[in-house]
Design an enzyme around this catalytic site. Structure first.
Site, PDB file in Angstrom:
ATOM      1  N   GLN A  35      -4.988  -1.333   9.539  1.00  0.00           N
ATOM      2  CA  GLN A  35      -4.867  -2.667   8.948  1.00  0.00           C
ATOM      3  C   GLN A  35      -5.492  -3.720   9.863  1.00  0.00           C
ATOM      4  O   GLN A  35      -5.163  -3.790  11.056  1.00  0.00           O
ATOM      5  CB  GLN A  35      -3.378  -2.978   8.699  1.00  0.00           C
ATOM      6  CG  GLN A  35      -3.124  -4.297   8.026  1.00  0.00           C
ATOM      7  CD  GLN A  35      -3.661  -4.347   6.596  1.00  0.00           C
ATOM      8  OE1 GLN A  35      -3.523  -3.412   5.821  1.00  0.00           O
ATOM      9  NE2 GLN A  35      -4.305  -5.451   6.252  1.00  0.00           N
TER      10      GLN A  35
ATOM     11  N   ASP B 187     -11.349   3.170   3.932  1.00  0.00           N
ATOM     12  CA  ASP B 187     -11.757   1.766   3.820  1.00  0.00           C
ATOM     13  C   ASP B 187     -13.275   1.652   3.728  1.00  0.00           C
ATOM     14  O   ASP B 187     -13.798   0.583   3.393  1.00  0.00           O
ATOM     15  CB  ASP B 187     -11.268   0.974   5.053  1.00  0.00           C
ATOM     16  CG  ASP B 187     -10.131   0.027   4.712  1.00  0.00           C
ATOM     17  OD1 ASP B 187      -9.925  -0.256   3.504  1.00  0.00           O
ATOM     18  OD2 ASP B 187      -9.454  -0.433   5.644  1.00  0.00           O
TER      19      ASP B 187
ATOM     20  N   LYS C  99       0.844  -1.201   0.000  1.00  0.00           N
ATOM     21  CA  LYS C  99       0.000   0.000   0.000  1.00  0.00           C
ATOM     22  C   LYS C  99       0.876   1.247   0.000  1.00  0.00           C
ATOM     23  O   LYS C  99       0.637   2.181  -0.752  1.00  0.00           O
ATOM     24  CB  LYS C  99      -0.922   0.012   1.232  1.00  0.00           C
ATOM     25  CG  LYS C  99      -2.122  -0.904   1.072  1.00  0.00           C
ATOM     26  CD  LYS C  99      -2.874  -1.108   2.382  1.00  0.00           C
ATOM     27  CE  LYS C  99      -3.950  -2.172   2.184  1.00  0.00           C
ATOM     28  NZ  LYS C  99      -4.526  -2.668   3.441  1.00  0.00           N
TER      29      LYS C  99
END
Ligand code: NDP
Length: 290
Positions: free
Chosen positions: A99, A122, A55
Site C-alpha cells: 500500500q 498492482d 481490499k
C-alpha cells in the site's frame, strides 16, 4: 445540447466482482487452488488503512484468501524487503500489494522492484510496465484497467478515436495511455507543461482527467458528445466547513456537453479494487499454469 449519460462505475464494479467470484469458484474446483492476495501496510495513514480494510473484505467476498501484514511506521526498508522476499516464495500468495504511500524513509521504487513480477498485481514493476509497452501479456495497473473497461462498455470499439489523457503518472496516466494505444486510439498525453491545455482537450473523443486538481477541466474544454473519464479524487472543504469529494472535471458544467461522464465518487473509484481482484485471479491462473 446532448443528454449526458452518467457512467455507473459502482454497478459495473459490482458485476465485475461477481464475475471474478464465479471464476474463482471454477478455478478452485478445477485446481484445488485458492488465489491469495497479500497486502502490506506500513504505518497508520488513515486513508490507507480504510483502503486496506476494503481490499481485504472484497478479496474474501470474492472467495480468495486475504493475507494482511500490518507493520509499524518505524519498519526499516531492510525489514520490508525481507518480508517481500518471503512473500515472493510463498506458494499460497499469488498477488502482493504494498500500500502506497510508504513512510518517507523507505524508497518506494526500490521496494516495488523487489516484488516478483508474476505476483505484481498492482502492475507497477518495471517488467510489467515494459511488457505492457511492447504489447506482451502483463499485469496492468488497476485504475487504468478499470477506465478502459468502462470505456469499452460505453463505446464498444475504441479504434481510431482521439484520446487525451491529462496526467502522466506511472500509476495512472502513462499505463492508461499505453492501454488506449493498444485499443488503437490516437493518444495524446498532456501534463503540467502542456501548452493550451483547453484546446488539446477539445479535440478528444475520449477525455481522461488524472491530475488531482479539483474541477480543473472545465465544461468548455469538452468536445460535444465526448466520453469523459474522471480519475481525480479531491477532497474539498465547502463554505459550511463540510467536506466533499470532487473529480478533476467540473461535473455540472459537463452536463449537456459530454456524451457520457463518470461521477466522483461512484465512477472510476470502485473499479480499482474490482480490477485488483481480477488481476489476482489472473496472476494465480498464470502461476498454476507455469
Ligand atoms: P500524480 O500527482 O502522480 O500526477 C498528476 C499528473 O497531473 C502529473 O502528470 C502532472 O503533470 C499533471 N498535472 C498537474 N497539474 C497539472 C496542470 N495544471 N495541468 C496539466 N496537468 C497537470 O497523480 P496520480 O496520477 O497518482 O493521481 C491523479 C488523480 O487520480 C488524483 O486525484 C488521485 O487521487 C486520483 N487517483 C484515483 C484512483 C482511483 O480512482 N482509484 C487511483 C489513483 C489515483 P507533471 O507530470 O508535469 O507534473
Amino acid at each position: 445540447m446532448v443528454e449526458t449519460r452518467i457512467i455507473d462505475g459502482k454497478a459495473f464494479a459490482e458485476n465485475l466482482r461477481k464475475r471474478v467470484a464465479s471464476d474463482v469458484t471454477a478455478f478452485h474446483a478445477a485446481t484445488g487452488v485458492t488465489p491469495g492476495l497479500a497486502v502490506v501496510l506500513v504505518g497508520e495513514d488513515p486513508a490507507s488503512s480504510v483502503y486496506v480494510r476494503n481490499k481485504g473484505k472484497q478479496t474474501v467476498e470474492a472467495g480468495m484468501a486475504s493475507i494482511e501484514h500490518k507493520l509499524p511506521a518505524t519498519t526499516s526498508q531492510a525489514e520490508l524487503l525481507a518480508l517481500i522476499a518471503t512473500l515472493n516464495t510463498e506458494k499460497e500468495v499469488h498477488g502482493i500489494l504494498v500500500q502506497l504511500p510508504l513512510p518517507a524513509h523507505i524508497d518506494a521504487q526500490a521496494v516495488l522492484s523487489t516484488i516478483d513480477p508474476a505476483k505484481d498485481v498492482d502492475g507497477f514493476h518495471v517488467v510489467n510496465a515494459g511488457r505492457l509497452t511492447v504489447g506482451l501479456d502483463a499485469l496492468v495497473p488497476c485504475t487504468p484497467l478499470g477506465c478502459v473497461m468502462l470505456l469499452k462498455d460505453q463505446l464498444g470499439s475504441l479504434a481510431g478515436l482521439e484520446a487525451v489523457v491529462v496526467g502522466r503518472s506511472n500509476i495512472v496516466g502513462k499505463p492508461l495511455a499505453q492501454l488506449l494505444l493498444r485499443e488503437d486510439c490516437t493518444v495524446t498525453v498532456a501534463h503540467s507543461r502542456t501548452r493550451d491545455l483547453p484546446e488539446v482537450c477539445r479535440r478528444a473523443d475520449i477525455l481522461i482527467g488524472a491530475v488531482g486538481r479539483p474541477e480543473m477541466i472545465r465544461g468548455d474544454w469538452i468536445k460535444p458528445g465526448a466520453t469523459v473519464i474522471d480519475v481525480g479524487i479531491n477532497r474539498v472543504t465547502l463554505a459550511d466547513g463540510k467536506h466533499r469529494l470532487v473529480g478533476d472535471v467540473a461535473f455540472e458544467e459537463a452536463q449537456g456537453i459530454a456524451g457520457a461522464i463518470t461521477p466522483v465518487p461512484g465512477g472510476v473509484g470502485p473499479m480499482t479494487i474490482a480490477c485488483l481482484l481480477a488481476n489476482t485471479l489472473t496472476a494465480a491462473k498464470r502461476q498454476v499454469e507455469a
